[in-house]
Write a protein that holds these residues in place. Sequence first.
Motif, PDB file in Angstrom:
ATOM      1  N   ALA A 125      15.644  -2.566  -1.673  1.00 58.31           N
ATOM      2  CA  ALA A 125      15.132  -2.975  -0.361  1.00 58.31           C
ATOM      3  C   ALA A 125      13.828  -3.765  -0.522  1.00 58.31           C
ATOM      4  CB  ALA A 125      14.907  -1.734   0.506  1.00 58.31           C
ATOM      5  N   PRO A 126      13.490  -4.546   0.459  1.00 55.91           N
ATOM      6  CA  PRO A 126      14.324  -4.868   1.615  1.00 55.91           C
ATOM      7  C   PRO A 126      15.332  -5.970   1.272  1.00 55.91           C
ATOM      8  CG  PRO A 126      12.210  -5.959   1.820  1.00 55.91           C
ATOM      9  CD  PRO A 126      12.156  -5.151   0.553  1.00 55.91           C
ATOM     10  N   LEU A 148       2.376  10.150   1.687  1.00 56.05           N
ATOM     11  CA  LEU A 148       2.266   9.662   0.305  1.00 56.05           C
ATOM     12  C   LEU A 148       1.855   8.193   0.233  1.00 56.05           C
ATOM     13  CD1 LEU A 148       5.378  11.383  -1.334  1.00 56.05           C
ATOM     14  CD2 LEU A 148       2.975  12.052  -1.506  1.00 56.05           C
ATOM     15  N   LYS A 149       1.643   7.566   1.399  1.00 56.02           N
ATOM     16  CA  LYS A 149       1.220   6.156   1.484  1.00 56.02           C
ATOM     17  C   LYS A 149       2.178   5.242   0.741  1.00 56.02           C
ATOM     18  CE  LYS A 149      -3.421   7.494   2.251  1.00 56.02           C
ATOM     19  NZ  LYS A 149      -4.727   7.611   2.139  1.00 56.02           N
ATOM     20  N   LEU A 150       3.465   5.504   0.915  1.00 55.92           N
ATOM     21  CA  LEU A 150       4.483   4.741   0.191  1.00 55.92           C
ATOM     22  C   LEU A 150       4.332   3.244   0.380  1.00 55.92           C
ATOM     23  CD1 LEU A 150       7.128   4.632  -1.480  1.00 55.92           C
ATOM     24  CD2 LEU A 150       8.327   4.604   0.703  1.00 55.92           C
ATOM     25  N   PHE A 151       4.296   2.786   1.614  1.00 54.44           N
ATOM     26  CA  PHE A 151       4.299   1.340   1.848  1.00 54.44           C
ATOM     27  C   PHE A 151       2.988   0.675   1.436  1.00 54.44           C
ATOM     28  CE2 PHE A 151       7.805   2.841   4.502  1.00 54.44           C
ATOM     29  CZ  PHE A 151       8.811   2.075   3.934  1.00 54.44           C
ATOM     30  N   GLU A 152       1.882   1.388   1.517  1.00 60.69           N
ATOM     31  CA  GLU A 152       0.619   0.856   1.011  1.00 60.69           C
ATOM     32  C   GLU A 152       0.683   0.703  -0.509  1.00 60.69           C
ATOM     33  OE1 GLU A 152       1.016   3.222   3.223  1.00 60.69           O
ATOM     34  OE2 GLU A 152      -0.603   3.258   4.691  1.00 60.69           O
ATOM     35  N   GLU A 194      10.525   0.234  10.496  1.00 61.83           N
ATOM     36  CA  GLU A 194      11.642   1.103  10.886  1.00 61.83           C
ATOM     37  C   GLU A 194      11.507   2.478  10.233  1.00 61.83           C
ATOM     38  OE1 GLU A 194      15.995  -0.290  11.514  1.00 61.83           O
ATOM     39  OE2 GLU A 194      15.850   0.383   9.429  1.00 61.83           O
ATOM     40  N   SER A 195      11.118   2.487   8.968  1.00 63.10           N
ATOM     41  CA  SER A 195      10.965   3.746   8.236  1.00 63.10           C
ATOM     42  C   SER A 195       9.812   4.582   8.794  1.00 63.10           C
ATOM     43  CB  SER A 195      10.739   3.473   6.743  1.00 63.10           C
ATOM     44  OG  SER A 195      11.877   2.885   6.162  1.00 63.10           O
ATOM     45  N   VAL A 196       8.680   3.962   9.020  1.00 60.03           N
ATOM     46  CA  VAL A 196       7.530   4.691   9.551  1.00 60.03           C
ATOM     47  C   VAL A 196       7.845   5.220  10.951  1.00 60.03           C
ATOM     48  CG1 VAL A 196       5.127   4.446  10.323  1.00 60.03           C
ATOM     49  CG2 VAL A 196       5.836   3.508   8.106  1.00 60.03           C
ATOM     50  N   TYR A 197       8.545   4.432  11.754  1.00 57.95           N
ATOM     51  CA  TYR A 197       8.901   4.849  13.109  1.00 57.95           C
ATOM     52  C   TYR A 197       9.760   6.120  13.093  1.00 57.95           C
ATOM     53  CZ  TYR A 197      10.997   4.886  17.745  1.00 57.95           C
ATOM     54  OH  TYR A 197      11.428   5.267  18.988  1.00 57.95           O
ATOM     55  N   THR A 198      10.757   6.166  12.201  1.00 55.36           N
ATOM     56  CA  THR A 198      11.641   7.337  12.142  1.00 55.36           C
ATOM     57  C   THR A 198      11.002   8.494  11.377  1.00 55.36           C
ATOM     58  OG1 THR A 198      12.741   6.675  10.087  1.00 55.36           O
ATOM     59  CG2 THR A 198      13.719   5.901  12.168  1.00 55.36           C
ATOM     60  N   GLY A 199      10.044   8.182  10.508  1.00 64.71           N
ATOM     61  CA  GLY A 199       9.413   9.219   9.694  1.00 64.71           C
ATOM     62  C   GLY A 199      10.105   9.446   8.369  1.00 64.71           C
ATOM     63  N   TYR A 200      11.184   8.701   8.126  1.00 62.73           N
ATOM     64  CA  TYR A 200      11.954   8.826   6.882  1.00 62.73           C
ATOM     65  C   TYR A 200      12.209   7.445   6.310  1.00 62.73           C
ATOM     66  CZ  TYR A 200      12.868  13.458   8.754  1.00 62.73           C
ATOM     67  OH  TYR A 200      12.714  14.710   9.263  1.00 62.73           O
ATOM     68  N   GLY A 252       8.149  -5.979   6.358  1.00 62.79           N
ATOM     69  CA  GLY A 252       7.546  -5.399   7.551  1.00 62.79           C
ATOM     70  C   GLY A 252       8.560  -4.702   8.441  1.00 62.79           C
ATOM     71  N   ASN A 253       9.744  -5.311   8.603  1.00 62.57           N
ATOM     72  CA  ASN A 253      10.794  -4.699   9.420  1.00 62.57           C
ATOM     73  C   ASN A 253      11.271  -3.401   8.793  1.00 62.57           C
ATOM     74  OD1 ASN A 253      13.961  -4.428   9.797  1.00 62.57           O
ATOM     75  ND2 ASN A 253      13.123  -5.335  11.682  1.00 62.57           N
ATOM     76  N   TRP A 254      11.506  -3.438   7.483  1.00 63.05           N
ATOM     77  CA  TRP A 254      11.962  -2.247   6.758  1.00 63.05           C
ATOM     78  C   TRP A 254      10.913  -1.140   6.831  1.00 63.05           C
ATOM     79  CZ3 TRP A 254      10.530  -1.344   1.216  1.00 63.05           C
ATOM     80  CH2 TRP A 254      11.118  -0.180   0.700  1.00 63.05           C
ATOM     81  N   ALA A 255       9.665  -1.478   6.528  1.00 59.64           N
ATOM     82  CA  ALA A 255       8.590  -0.483   6.557  1.00 59.64           C
ATOM     83  C   ALA A 255       8.388   0.053   7.970  1.00 59.64           C
ATOM     84  CB  ALA A 255       7.295  -1.095   6.024  1.00 59.64           C
TER      85      ALA A 255
END
Length: 161
Positions: free
Chosen positions: A89-90, A61-65, A101-107, A96-99
């Motif tokens: 958040a954050p 869904l390109k949330l962080f973009e 971490e989220s992208v890394y876990t997939g959630y 960047g840290n929040w995004a």
Amino acid sequence: NNNNNKKEPNYPLILKSYSLNHTCIGNSTKTLLFGVKRNMTEKICCPGNLIQEERGLIKELKLFENIRGHKTGNLTFYDSLCGKPLSIAPRSRSFGNWAGESVYTGYLTFRKAEVVLKNVLVNTTTGELTSICGTFLGWNRPDNLGDFFEINLVCIAGSKN
């Protein structure tokens, strides 16, 4: 050993899973954000569903973009079914840290400082997270930094009530 000094968590706790005796079909907030569709919230967020959204939905869904404009401020996420604020958040870390971490876990992930603790119930046995409205949110999976909330984006894509 004297356990009287044991520090209790400062968020509402539930010790057992519970189910609510109502349906949430068609009861999502008037406006859902971030490209989330109403049928997604009904499938995942209704009480008793305990289904995690598809890993990587935030990327799809390109949330962080799409929320890039909030890099310098905090973004409030609301319960998709009742509109209560659930996380901001954050906080205490960079966008960047929040995004990342989220992208890394997939959630979508949040740390304790980012959760509106008065509106989130934590099952200390299973780690299940629900809102005070009964919406299933996701799971608490503590790591070496403390509480680590993996929350379904579709369940916190609501609008302020």
